[in-house]
Enzyme design. Sequence first.
Site, PDB file in Angstrom:
ATOM      1  N   ILE A  88       0.822  -1.204   0.000  1.00 34.95           N
ATOM      2  CA  ILE A  88       0.000   0.000   0.000  1.00 34.95           C
ATOM      3  C   ILE A  88       0.856   1.254   0.000  1.00 34.95           C
ATOM      4  CG2 ILE A  88      -0.262   0.228   2.511  1.00 34.95           C
ATOM      5  CD1 ILE A  88      -3.038   0.738  -0.097  1.00 34.95           C
TER       6      ILE A  88
ATOM      7  N   SER B 293      11.444   0.876   7.600  1.00 33.75           N
ATOM      8  CA  SER B 293      11.014  -0.513   7.498  1.00 33.75           C
ATOM      9  C   SER B 293      12.169  -1.418   7.876  1.00 33.75           C
ATOM     10  CB  SER B 293      10.550  -0.850   6.077  1.00 33.75           C
ATOM     11  OG  SER B 293      10.271  -2.239   5.962  1.00 33.75           O
TER      12      SER B 293
ATOM     13  N   LYS C 192      -5.900   2.950   7.371  1.00 35.59           N
ATOM     14  CA  LYS C 192      -7.069   2.280   7.941  1.00 35.59           C
ATOM     15  C   LYS C 192      -6.736   0.818   8.248  1.00 35.59           C
ATOM     16  CE  LYS C 192      -8.251  -0.534   4.528  1.00 35.59           C
ATOM     17  NZ  LYS C 192      -8.507  -1.984   4.658  1.00 35.59           N
TER      18      LYS C 192
ATOM     19  N   ASP D  50     -10.940  -6.291   7.274  1.00 36.49           N
ATOM     20  CA  ASP D  50      -9.936  -5.374   6.739  1.00 36.49           C
ATOM     21  C   ASP D  50     -10.451  -4.709   5.462  1.00 36.49           C
ATOM     22  OD1 ASP D  50      -6.962  -4.394   6.724  1.00 36.49           O
ATOM     23  OD2 ASP D  50      -7.340  -5.158   4.698  1.00 36.49           O
TER      24      ASP D  50
END
Length: 308
Positions: free
Chosen positions: A14, A36, A91, A169
């Site tokens: 994403i 990351s 989200k 999700d």
Amino acid sequence: MDPIRIAIVGMGKIARDQHLPAIAGNRAFGLAATVSPHDPGVEGVPHFAGLDDLLASGPAVDAVALCTPPQVRHDLASSALARGIHVFLEKPPGATLGEVAALQAQADKVGASLFAAWHSRFAAGVAPARAWLAERTIERVTITWREDVRVWHPGQAWIWEPGGLGVFDPGINALSIVTHILPRPIFLRGAKLEIPANRVAPIAADMTFSDTGGAALHMDLDWRQTGPQSWDIVVETDAGTLKLSQGGAVLTLPTGTDHAEDHEYPALYARFATLIRTGRSDVDVAPLRLVADAFLRGTRVTTNPFVD
């Protein structure tokens, strides 16, 4: 005006598909760093294994976009807010309602902006659907959100763990649209959650709701769909039927169909920039509250084991 220096935390699909292009296309932002432990980051941009490393020794940042699984998001957001850094929450905004409330209180205290970013609310058909429904009497709503988990979430073990939401999700995207476009609040009447024998999160859910005017809503979520995928919301009103399809991108009214280009993430970042510049937050938990209610009140049914 200087660009808002932003770091992306969590460099999964994403982040690469949506966040990086949206930031690159918005002159209000400048990508200052990526974070990351697994991804190498972006060429020419400082990269760090953890947010603590960035905050301790990296370039200064004004904002962070948290694209991690929700289970670890609270601590990351809290660390950023403690330094007055603005926070964009992918989200769902957190793994629990309580932790989101705590983050909102912290943001208010330090004067930082906190943004719970429901991207599906910025799909092309959503704003005109909301405007059309504002003056209509809602009679019935049907939500069909069926997709193939192996296509959209391959190998993502976290999504099956507590706080990962399972089929909610994607399903929470539908709830984010419905809670935004309907003129009256909705609440859960009942739910059946189908949970694979080897998992703790549901692979399917059948849910009934009502709005405060008595209109009935039915929601069908399933992660076992093969072939054509379905992301549809149908609203029957006293003036005819409205349909949002393709996740809100296509709007069909009694007068015809409109299909506009996708602009969800550019619109999200435009909204985030406005919140930062005006010193405000936007933290709507209505979609997450409905999911929490489903886990609280829903009947759990064990189904076949799921193997990725």
